[in-house]
Motif scaffolding. Sequence first.
Motif: not given
Length: 143
Positions: A20, A22, A55-56, A61
């Motif tokens: 996944k 991003a 959201q990050f 991260t």
Amino acid sequence: MPWIVLKMSELGCSDHPAFKLAMMFCAGAMIGVDSATYGVLNVKPLGVLWGQFPQFSPANTIMFDDLSRNFLMNPRSGLKIRPCRGMTLAANRAQDVELLGLGEYLELIRTELDLSALSHRHWERSVRKRKPVRRDWANDGEE
């Protein structure tokens, strides 16, 4: 950007159901900074990502790169990997185990609330011991 998209597709990362991703940053997203140690160089500015996508954050991260200087602006979010060369050839991919180890590391830290509190510099040791290595703020050298 087309180069990184092509490479990730050839490696099977961009369309694999278990991954996944991003974001993918190519060299065009880098900005120039002046470093006392390295002089002027281009780095990957994760702050831009964090500013555009709330959201990050540093807490969730991790940036993988084979050049640690690319983490200059965000040292707590960088994880240095070995360079992968010639991975578009199936024979070379079969011998590369870096991504397998990274997968184990990501599985190990997936429940961590703040990834920036970990010392990603020691990710392979974490995999061997099955325990994430916490930062030693006094002796880490990344501050």
